[in-house]
Design a protein around this motif. Structure first.
Motif, short mmCIF file in Angstrom:
data_model
loop_
_atom_site.label_atom_id
_atom_site.label_comp_id
_atom_site.label_asym_id
_atom_site.label_seq_id
_atom_site.Cartn_x
_atom_site.Cartn_y
_atom_site.Cartn_z
N LYS A 223 11.78 -2.78 8.73
CA LYS A 223 11.14 -3.49 7.62
C LYS A 223 9.93 -4.32 8.07
O LYS A 223 9.05 -4.63 7.27
CB LYS A 223 12.15 -4.39 6.91
CG LYS A 223 13.26 -3.64 6.20
CD LYS A 223 14.19 -4.59 5.48
CE LYS A 223 15.30 -3.82 4.76
NZ LYS A 223 16.24 -4.72 4.08
N SER A 224 9.92 -4.70 9.37
CA SER A 224 8.81 -5.53 9.85
C SER A 224 7.48 -4.77 9.85
O SER A 224 6.41 -5.37 9.96
CB SER A 224 9.11 -6.03 11.27
OG SER A 224 9.18 -4.94 12.19
N LEU A 225 7.54 -3.44 9.73
CA LEU A 225 6.33 -2.63 9.72
C LEU A 225 5.69 -2.55 8.33
O LEU A 225 4.58 -2.04 8.19
CB LEU A 225 6.64 -1.22 10.23
CG LEU A 225 7.13 -1.12 11.68
CD1 LEU A 225 7.44 0.33 12.03
CD2 LEU A 225 6.10 -1.69 12.65
N ILE A 226 6.39 -3.05 7.32
CA ILE A 226 5.85 -3.01 5.96
C ILE A 226 4.73 -4.03 5.83
O ILE A 226 4.90 -5.21 6.14
CB ILE A 226 6.94 -3.30 4.90
CG1 ILE A 226 8.03 -2.23 4.97
CG2 ILE A 226 6.33 -3.33 3.51
CD1 ILE A 226 9.16 -2.47 4.00
N LYS A 227 3.58 -3.58 5.37
CA LYS A 227 2.45 -4.47 5.14
C LYS A 227 2.35 -4.74 3.64
O LYS A 227 2.28 -3.82 2.84
CB LYS A 227 1.16 -3.83 5.65
CG LYS A 227 1.17 -3.51 7.14
CD LYS A 227 -0.08 -2.77 7.55
CE LYS A 227 -0.03 -2.39 9.02
NZ LYS A 227 -1.23 -1.62 9.44
N GLU B 99 0.84 -1.19 0.00
CA GLU B 99 0.00 0.00 0.00
C GLU B 99 0.88 1.25 0.00
O GLU B 99 1.86 1.33 0.75
CB GLU B 99 -0.90 -0.01 1.24
CG GLU B 99 -1.93 -1.12 1.23
CD GLU B 99 -2.80 -1.09 2.48
OE1 GLU B 99 -2.61 -0.17 3.30
OE2 GLU B 99 -3.65 -1.98 2.61
N LYS B 100 0.54 2.21 -0.83
CA LYS B 100 1.36 3.41 -0.99
C LYS B 100 1.54 4.16 0.33
O LYS B 100 2.63 4.64 0.66
CB LYS B 100 0.74 4.34 -2.03
CG LYS B 100 0.79 3.79 -3.45
CD LYS B 100 0.16 4.75 -4.44
CE LYS B 100 0.20 4.17 -5.84
NZ LYS B 100 -0.44 5.10 -6.83
N GLU B 101 0.46 4.27 1.12
CA GLU B 101 0.54 5.00 2.38
C GLU B 101 1.51 4.31 3.34
O GLU B 101 2.30 4.96 4.03
CB GLU B 101 -0.84 5.10 3.04
CG GLU B 101 -1.85 5.94 2.26
CD GLU B 101 -2.43 5.20 1.07
OE1 GLU B 101 -2.17 3.98 0.94
OE2 GLU B 101 -3.14 5.83 0.25
N ASN B 102 1.46 2.98 3.36
CA ASN B 102 2.34 2.22 4.25
C ASN B 102 3.80 2.34 3.82
O ASN B 102 4.70 2.47 4.65
CB ASN B 102 1.90 0.75 4.25
CG ASN B 102 2.77 -0.10 5.16
OD1 ASN B 102 3.43 -1.02 4.70
ND2 ASN B 102 2.76 0.20 6.46
N LEU B 103 4.03 2.31 2.50
CA LEU B 103 5.39 2.44 1.98
C LEU B 103 5.95 3.83 2.29
O LEU B 103 7.11 3.97 2.68
CB LEU B 103 5.40 2.20 0.47
CG LEU B 103 6.77 2.27 -0.21
CD1 LEU B 103 7.71 1.24 0.38
CD2 LEU B 103 6.63 2.04 -1.72
N LEU B 104 5.14 4.86 2.15
CA LEU B 104 5.57 6.21 2.45
C LEU B 104 5.93 6.34 3.93
O LEU B 104 6.95 6.96 4.29
CB LEU B 104 4.45 7.20 2.09
CG LEU B 104 4.73 8.68 2.38
CD1 LEU B 104 5.95 9.15 1.58
CD2 LEU B 104 3.52 9.54 2.05
N GLU B 105 5.12 5.73 4.78
CA GLU B 105 5.38 5.75 6.22
C GLU B 105 6.74 5.12 6.53
O GLU B 105 7.50 5.61 7.37
CB GLU B 105 4.26 5.01 6.96
CG GLU B 105 4.39 5.04 8.47
CD GLU B 105 3.26 4.26 9.14
OE1 GLU B 105 3.38 3.99 10.34
OE2 GLU B 105 2.27 3.94 8.45
N PHE B 106 7.04 4.02 5.86
CA PHE B 106 8.32 3.34 6.06
C PHE B 106 9.48 4.22 5.60
O PHE B 106 10.51 4.32 6.27
CB PHE B 106 8.33 2.01 5.30
CG PHE B 106 9.69 1.39 5.17
CD1 PHE B 106 10.29 0.76 6.24
CD2 PHE B 106 10.39 1.45 3.96
CE1 PHE B 106 11.56 0.19 6.12
CE2 PHE B 106 11.65 0.89 3.83
CZ PHE B 106 12.24 0.25 4.91
#
Length: 219
Positions: A201-205, A186-193
């Motif tokens: 990296k474990s926070l990437i969904k 998801e773009k929002e999740n990638l931006l957050e990372f």
């Protein structure tokens, strides 16, 4: 396709080497090897990975490979080095032809790790070409289109002269993980990372969806 109109084809270089060896010793054991390469030159440059592997098998069956590469010393013979110089991959790599090939392939990231970019400018390609069949063993395949695979420096150096076989190793021009599944973030999740300084990296969904034909398959 020439570089600044100052280019001598490999085929002509091979013929020149044949002529010089015949003049010195018509029975030179390396002459049939050169003639074979010249007769198969188009196939060597443009042949598919399977064609290239069949040429390797021919060289091994006929005994030509022993004249080119010393498996005990794990290095090219004097003739192998001579052959490598005629194909002159280093010159190709620094030429406009390499940039043309990089642009035609249009591969944006390393085909091995997929973490490093493989980009080009109008004057330089900012990545390595990995030789699937190592030029340090098979110098006659050093300019083969289907043997030149965009990759990052780390992957290229770690592979080095390791032997690869099509039955045991993936060839990125023949198959890839994308044929089996689709990977999404998801773009929002990638931006957050990306903006997080800790880069956990474990926070990437992510979602991994199998292609329809592989659902229920163990392959």
């Amino acid at each position: 396709n020439t570089t600044d109109k100052n280019y001598k084809s490999v085929s002509n270089k091979l013929q020149g080497l044949i002529n010089s060896k015949v003049a010195v010793n018509p029975n030179d054991a390396n002459i049939p090897v050169l003639r074979y390469i010249k007769s198969k030159f188009k196939k060597i440059v443009t042949g598919s990975p399977k064609h290239l592997e069949s040429i390797i098998n021919d060289f091994e069956d006929i005994g030509y490979q022993d004249l080119i590469y010393d498996p005990v010393m794990k290095e090219l013979t004097a003739f192998g080095k001579e052959l490598k110089s005629k194909f002159n991959y280093k010159s190709f790599r620094q030429s406009k032809k390499a940039i043309w090939l990089a642009n035609e392939l249009n591969v944006k990231s390393c085909t091995s790790c997929n973490t490093q970019y493989t980009l080009s400018t109008t004057k330089k390609s900012l990545f390595h070409f990995d030789h699937y069949f190592p030029q340090g063993i098979y110098p006659y395949l050093s300019l083969s289109f289907y043997n030149l695979i965009p990759c990052c420096a780390n992957c290229n150096m770690s592979k080095s002269n390791k032997k690869f076989l099509l039955k045991d190793n993936i060839h990125p021009y023949l198959e890839g993980f994308n044929d089996v599944a689709e990977f999404k973030i998801e773009k929002e999740n990638l931006l957050e990372f990306l903006i997080n300084p800790n880069k956990n990296k474990s926070l990437i969904k992510y979602n991994l969806e199998l292609r329809a034909k592989y659902i229920g398959s163990r392959e």
